[in-house]
Design an enzyme around this catalytic site. Structure first.
Site, short mmCIF file in Angstrom:
data_model
loop_
_atom_site.label_atom_id
_atom_site.label_comp_id
_atom_site.label_asym_id
_atom_site.label_seq_id
_atom_site.Cartn_x
_atom_site.Cartn_y
_atom_site.Cartn_z
N GLY A 13 0.75 -1.25 0.00
CA GLY A 13 0.00 0.00 0.00
C GLY A 13 0.78 1.30 0.00
O GLY A 13 0.22 2.35 0.32
N ILE A 20 0.05 6.04 4.53
CA ILE A 20 0.12 5.48 5.88
C ILE A 20 1.12 4.32 5.90
O ILE A 20 1.90 4.16 6.85
CB ILE A 20 -1.28 5.03 6.34
N VAL A 66 -4.20 -6.57 -5.90
CA VAL A 66 -5.02 -7.47 -5.08
C VAL A 66 -6.37 -7.80 -5.72
O VAL A 66 -7.11 -8.62 -5.20
CB VAL A 66 -5.23 -6.93 -3.63
N TYR A 158 -18.17 9.71 2.93
CA TYR A 158 -17.34 8.49 3.00
C TYR A 158 -18.09 7.34 2.31
O TYR A 158 -17.51 6.40 1.79
CB TYR A 158 -17.02 8.17 4.46
N LYS A 165 -15.44 -0.74 5.06
CA LYS A 165 -14.60 -0.80 6.27
C LYS A 165 -15.29 -1.63 7.37
O LYS A 165 -14.61 -2.29 8.16
CB LYS A 165 -14.29 0.61 6.78
N THR A 196 -3.65 11.89 2.29
CA THR A 196 -2.92 10.96 1.42
C THR A 196 -3.60 10.97 0.05
O THR A 196 -4.65 11.61 -0.12
CB THR A 196 -2.99 9.52 1.98
N LEU A 197 -3.07 10.20 -0.90
CA LEU A 197 -3.69 10.17 -2.23
C LEU A 197 -5.10 9.58 -2.16
O LEU A 197 -6.04 10.11 -2.76
CB LEU A 197 -2.83 9.33 -3.18
P1 NAD Z 1 -2.70 5.83 -0.18
O1 NAD Z 1 -3.36 6.33 -1.42
O2 NAD Z 1 -1.35 6.33 0.11
O3 NAD Z 1 -2.69 4.24 -0.15
C1 NAD Z 1 -3.74 3.45 -0.68
C2 NAD Z 1 -3.03 2.26 -1.31
O4 NAD Z 1 -3.97 1.29 -1.78
C3 NAD Z 1 -2.17 2.68 -2.52
O5 NAD Z 1 -0.82 2.31 -2.30
C4 NAD Z 1 -2.76 1.87 -3.65
O6 NAD Z 1 -1.78 1.46 -4.59
C5 NAD Z 1 -3.35 0.70 -2.89
N1 NAD Z 1 -4.29 -0.04 -3.73
C6 NAD Z 1 -5.50 0.38 -4.21
N2 NAD Z 1 -6.01 -0.57 -5.03
C7 NAD Z 1 -5.11 -1.60 -5.05
C8 NAD Z 1 -5.05 -2.84 -5.72
N3 NAD Z 1 -6.03 -3.24 -6.57
N4 NAD Z 1 -3.98 -3.66 -5.52
C9 NAD Z 1 -2.97 -3.28 -4.68
N5 NAD Z 1 -2.96 -2.10 -4.02
C10 NAD Z 1 -4.03 -1.27 -4.23
O7 NAD Z 1 -3.71 6.19 1.00
P2 NAD Z 1 -3.70 5.82 2.56
O8 NAD Z 1 -4.57 6.84 3.17
O9 NAD Z 1 -2.33 5.62 3.05
O10 NAD Z 1 -4.52 4.46 2.58
C11 NAD Z 1 -4.06 3.27 3.20
C12 NAD Z 1 -5.18 2.62 4.01
O11 NAD Z 1 -5.47 3.44 5.13
C13 NAD Z 1 -6.49 2.47 3.25
O12 NAD Z 1 -7.10 1.25 3.61
C14 NAD Z 1 -7.31 3.63 3.78
O13 NAD Z 1 -8.70 3.42 3.66
C15 NAD Z 1 -6.86 3.61 5.23
N6 NAD Z 1 -7.16 4.82 6.01
C16 NAD Z 1 -6.82 6.04 5.54
C17 NAD Z 1 -7.11 7.17 6.29
C18 NAD Z 1 -6.77 8.54 5.77
O14 NAD Z 1 -7.36 9.53 6.24
N7 NAD Z 1 -5.81 8.68 4.86
C19 NAD Z 1 -7.75 7.05 7.53
C20 NAD Z 1 -8.08 5.78 7.99
C21 NAD Z 1 -7.79 4.66 7.22
#
Ligand code: NAD
Length: 266
Positions: A13, A20, A66, A158, A165, A196-197
């Site tokens: 990820g 994150i 995935v 959301y 989730k 984040t993205l």
């Molecule tokens: P991010 O965009 O940096 O990371 C999301 C990742 O998911 C990316 O690296 C992307 O390549 C990967 N991804 C998406 N589809 C995919 C696939 N088919 N195969 C493999 N990888 C795939 O954003 P983030 O915020 O770091 O997100 C990471 C996790 O944290 C996510 O589950 C997100 O929901 C969760 N999260 C984020 C926040 C926030 O505010 N940023 C808060 C709580 C939870």
């Protein structure tokens, strides 16, 4: 010696320095873990490479989409080649829903196809990775995923990610119940909003950030380094009695009943 000395961890990820997963990789490397990385597609490889070089994992960078079972099987095979004795930690930091579902009202935006995609990528993929890597996980190992408060509260815009989730959090409990007999723990961190993205795809994200900053007990948002430190603890022997948990790393926001000035003492 670090909390994770002698542990081998797969980090999924990473899409940017702000991911994150980047904060988790850096924290786990600082705690002595040996890391491997997976990335979604060629566009992201160089970004993962930069993080991997900083955290001693540059030799173990493996593609994995995935959404594709063959790609997950190939990841498992590559990890077996890198680490024939197995691995200890899997960090699932992956989430996705089509952007048009993350704007407007829930019922207005949700579609059968978008709902299926969000659940497939954001929830099923955690179970799919665990299924594929189960035979390689060493006793004392830990699986970790990332959730958000939208799993249990209705958060504007959301939308479909909320049910996805919620499913992910149920996966944590079902997987923890089954893998406990193999001495493998399964937990999630429910992180506060972080720019984040993936977050940029949510129309109401700015509101999530400012609400958390204004109302949370700590009066601020959290950093990826703070999530990384909590992740390191949860995947370390210090957390050996903890499984099936959702740990909030959100500056305390989730405990509030009324959101806003009225929740703070005068
Ligand atoms: P991010 O965009 O940096 O990371 C999301 C990742 O998911 C990316 O690296 C992307 O390549 C990967 N991804 C998406 N589809 C995919 C696939 N088919 N195969 C493999 N990888 C795939 O954003 P983030 O915020 O770091 O997100 C990471 C996790 O944290 C996510 O589950 C997100 O929901 C969760 N999260 C984020 C926040 C926030 O505010 N940023 C808060 C709580 C939870």
């Amino acid at each position: 010696m670090g909390l994770l000395a002698g542990k081998r961890a797969l980090i999924t990820g990473i899409a940017s320095d702000r991911s994150i997963a980047t904060g988790i990789a850096e924290a786990m490397a600082a705690q002595g873990a040996e890391l491997a990385f997976s990335y979604q597609g060629d566009k992201l490889k160089s970004r993962v490479q930069a993080v991997a070089e900083r955290s001693n994992g540059a030799d173990r960078i493996i593609p994995c989409d995935v959404a594709d079972d063959a790609s997950i099987a190939a990841l498992a095979q590559s990890l077996a080649d890198c680490w024939p004795e197995g691995l200890d930690i899997v960090v699932h930091s992956i989430g996705y829903a089509p952007r048009e579902l993350l704007a407007g009202g829930y019922l207005e935006s949700v579609t059968r196809e978008g709902y299926a995609i969000a659940h497939d990528i954001s929830a099923y993929s955690f179970a799919a990775l665990a299924k594929a890597l189960r035979g390689q996980l060493r006793a004392g190992g830990a699986l970790l995923t990332l959730s958000y408060l939208g799993a249990e509260r209705a958060v504007p815009m959301y939308n479909v990610m909320g049910p996805a989730k919620a499913s992910l959090e149920a996966n944590v409990r079902y997987m923890a119940a089954e893998l406990g007999a193999e001495d493998i723990r399964v937990n999630a961190i429910s992180a506060g909003p972080i720019k984040t993205l993936a977050a940029a795809g949510i129309k109401g994200f700015r509101g999530m950030l400012s609400s958390a900053e204004q109302a949370s007990p700590l009066g601020r948002n959290v950093s990826t380094a703070e999530v990384g430190n909590a992740a390191s603890f949860l995947c370390s022997p210090l957390a050996s009695g903890i499984t099936g948990q959702i740990l909030y790393v959100d500056a305390g926001y989730h405990i509030l009943g009324l959101i806003g000035e009225t929740t703070k003492a005068d």
